[in-house]
Scaffold this active site. Structure first.
Site, PDB file in Angstrom:
ATOM      1  CD  GLU A  46      12.393  46.342  -2.386  1.00 51.58           C
ATOM      2  OE1 GLU A  46      12.457  45.725  -3.466  1.00 51.58           O
ATOM      3  OE2 GLU A  46      13.272  46.288  -1.500  1.00 51.58           O
ATOM      4  CG  ASN A  74      13.319  39.647  -0.714  1.00 50.82           C
ATOM      5  OD1 ASN A  74      12.702  39.307  -1.724  1.00 50.82           O
ATOM      6  ND2 ASN A  74      14.440  40.363  -0.763  1.00 50.82           N
ATOM      7  CD  GLU A  75      16.566  38.603  -4.000  1.00 59.71           C
ATOM      8  OE1 GLU A  75      17.480  39.367  -3.656  1.00 59.71           O
ATOM      9  OE2 GLU A  75      16.128  38.559  -5.166  1.00 59.71           O
ATOM     10  CD  GLU A 100      12.521  40.426  -6.087  1.00 58.86           C
ATOM     11  OE1 GLU A 100      13.515  40.896  -6.694  1.00 58.86           O
ATOM     12  OE2 GLU A 100      12.403  40.424  -4.854  1.00 58.86           O
ATOM     13  CD  GLN A 112      10.694  46.925  -6.950  1.00 56.25           C
ATOM     14  OE1 GLN A 112      10.197  47.956  -6.559  1.00 56.25           O
ATOM     15  NE2 GLN A 112      11.662  46.304  -6.264  1.00 56.25           N
TER      16      GLN A 112
END
Ligand code: AHR
Length: 499
Positions: A26, A171-172, A290, A349
């Protein structure tokens, strides 16, 4: 204190999927800048990528890498990251209160992925943007030529299309912290329309809808129901995210795999509810894109505030212990054990930010403790995942009243004539004996038996000493005819290879 398992190649859960071993890059902290990319570094290649990090990424055995976020993607304009570098704008990254000079974008990431030997998994911005921008990025990335955006890519030096197959639809979006946060109904509409349009470009894309950001969100379940009601026939996977922290209670920390398993089972029920209610013949599965141990809060990590908008600040640089590595090993075992429904996963990550690989700007790259179980599992799990019929002593902690002391999975590769057992002893205090019936494997020998543990489970690797506590031979392992036995110390991760 004995746990029994049966390793029989006839009891197959599903294949070992390479995509279980994904990771995540990211634009956050030092993951991209001074992580994968640092042109001034003595070991940088002609494109500015750190070759030491590339090497460690290959050694980690990563398959897919999700990019460019994360929370970052929900405010991202992908066009900022293409074309001549001197013309690229520096933008505010609201998600991490940073500035991004956009020196790495889709073309660079595709090139890095090729060098790292990984498949890129691209997320589109459904926070501040929508269907059109997702289509533009798809055209830019995947169309061979002859259109405005594909020709632009070629003019930018990427003559061949990137052929990115996996796409995350935002995302989310269930999270209140997300830029452009949506209700389930709002997200369901935009995800459905974006998926439908992207499939008009290429019906074979693998599309991931946003699931919940964790099992504790009050909307978990209802979110999945509403989102999948609109998108079930349009997507392949729904995402799951989950992070685990220590809270100073080692025994509770060691239940992480048990808690992940419960989340997966719940999520499967929510998916299958929609499948059944809509009488669909299709099977949507899970992208656990994730997962990790994550101790540091945003405050502890000193997320910048006010007028301070630095480039690549030190953020979420968690340091991991041996106990954390045992937990990561267990989480990977759990993902493998659920290979029938978890079709893809990404360790969040890859570099510097809650990561197995750390770097010093201008200096060394080194491995955290969590590197080891991931690399060994990725290297040796192959063929089929087997159902072991585990009979384990049950333990309890204050918050988690009942869980198995043993977490285990085995893989069997008929062609290589090899079976591998991965096992974690989740007890913080007591050793466990593993007693495995392996008669139907006809195994002749133990190729390798290694355990990761330490007298001090809180030992952490550092740049100066990342090697004094490593996985080492487990001398207690014995194969006697159809019986395999092994001593598993408390707080330990073990891998036993048989052939
Ligand atoms: O991985 C760090 C952050 O965790 C990601 O940006 C976000 O998606 C999640 O909340």
């Amino acid at each position: 204190n004995t746990a029994k398992i049966t390793i029989d190649p006839a009891f197959v859960i599903g294949p070992v999927r390479r995509k279980t071993f994904g990771a995540f890059v990211e634009h956050l902290g030092r993951c991209v800048y001074t992580g994968i990319f640092e042109p001034e570094h003595p070991q940088a290649d002609e494109d500015g990528f750190r070759t030491d990090v590339l090497e460690l990424t290959r050694e980690l055995g990563v398959s897919t890498v999700r990019y460019p976020g994360g929370n970052f993607v929900s405010g991202y304009r992908w066009e900022d990251g293409v074309g001549p570098k001197e013309d690229r704008p520096t933008r505010l990254d609201l998600a991490w209160h940073s500035s991004d000079p956009n020196l790495v974008g889709v073309d660079e990431f595709a090139k890095w992925s090729e060098k790292a030997g990984v498949e890129p998994m691209m997320a589109v911005n459904l926070g501040t943007r929508g269907t059109q921008e997702a289509l533009d990025l798809l055209e830019y990335s995947n169309i061979k030529g002859g259109t405005a955006l594909s020709e632009q890519r070629k003019a930018n030096g990427a003559v061949e299309p990137h052929n990115i197959n996996m796409w995350c639809l935002g995302n989310e979006m269930d999270g209140f912290w997300q830029i452009g946060h949506k209700t389930a109904a709002e997200y369901a509409r935009v995800a459905a329309e974006t998926a439908r349009a992207m499939r008009m470009v290429n019906p074979d894309l693998e599309l991931v809808a946003c699931g919940s950001s964790g099992p504790d969100l009050p909307t978990f379940g209802e979110w999945e129901r509403v989102v999948l009601n609109e998108t079930y026939e349009l997507v392949d996977l729904i995402s799951a995210h989950q992070y685990f922290e220590d809270f100073g209670d080692l025994q509770e920390h060691l239940t992480a795999g048990h808690r992940m398993e419960a989340f997966i089972k719940d999520l499967v029920s929510h998916i299958d509810h929609v499948k059944s209610a809509t009488k669909s013949g299709k099977q949507v599965n899970i992208s656990f894109d994730e997962w990790n141990v994550w101790h540091m809060s945003r405050d502890e990590s000193k997320t910048p505030t006010g007028d301070d908008w630095p480039v690549a600040p030190v953020l979420l640089e968690d340091r991991y212990t041996v106990a954390d590595a045992v937990v990561v090993g267990d989480l990977l075992i759990t993902l493998l054990r659920n290979t029938d429904r978890v079709h893809s996963a990404s360790l969040a990550q890859l570099v510097n930010v809650i990561a197995p690989i750390m770097t010093e700007p201008g200096g060394r790259a080194w491995k955290q403790t969590t590197f080891h179980p991931f690399a060994l599992t990725s290297q040796h799990a192959s063929g089929d995942v087997l159902d072991l019929g585990v009979e384990s002593p049950q333990l309890g902690s204050e918050k988690t009243p009942a869980f198995s002391a043993l977490s285990a999975v085995a893989t069997h590769d008929a062609d290589a004539k090899e079976a591998v057992v991965f096992a974690v002893n989740r007890s913080a205090t007591d050793a466990l004996t593993l007693d495995a019936a392996v008669g139907s494997l006809n195994a002749q020998k133990v190729i390798e038996a290694i355990t990761y543990t330490n007298k001090d489970p809180y030992w952490q690797a550092t740049a100066d000493d990342s090697t004094s506590v490593l996985p080492s031979e487990n001398v207690s392992v014995k194969l006697d005819g159809g019986r395999l036995t092994a001593g598993l110390p408390p707080v330990s991760w073990t891998m036993i290879r048989l052939s």
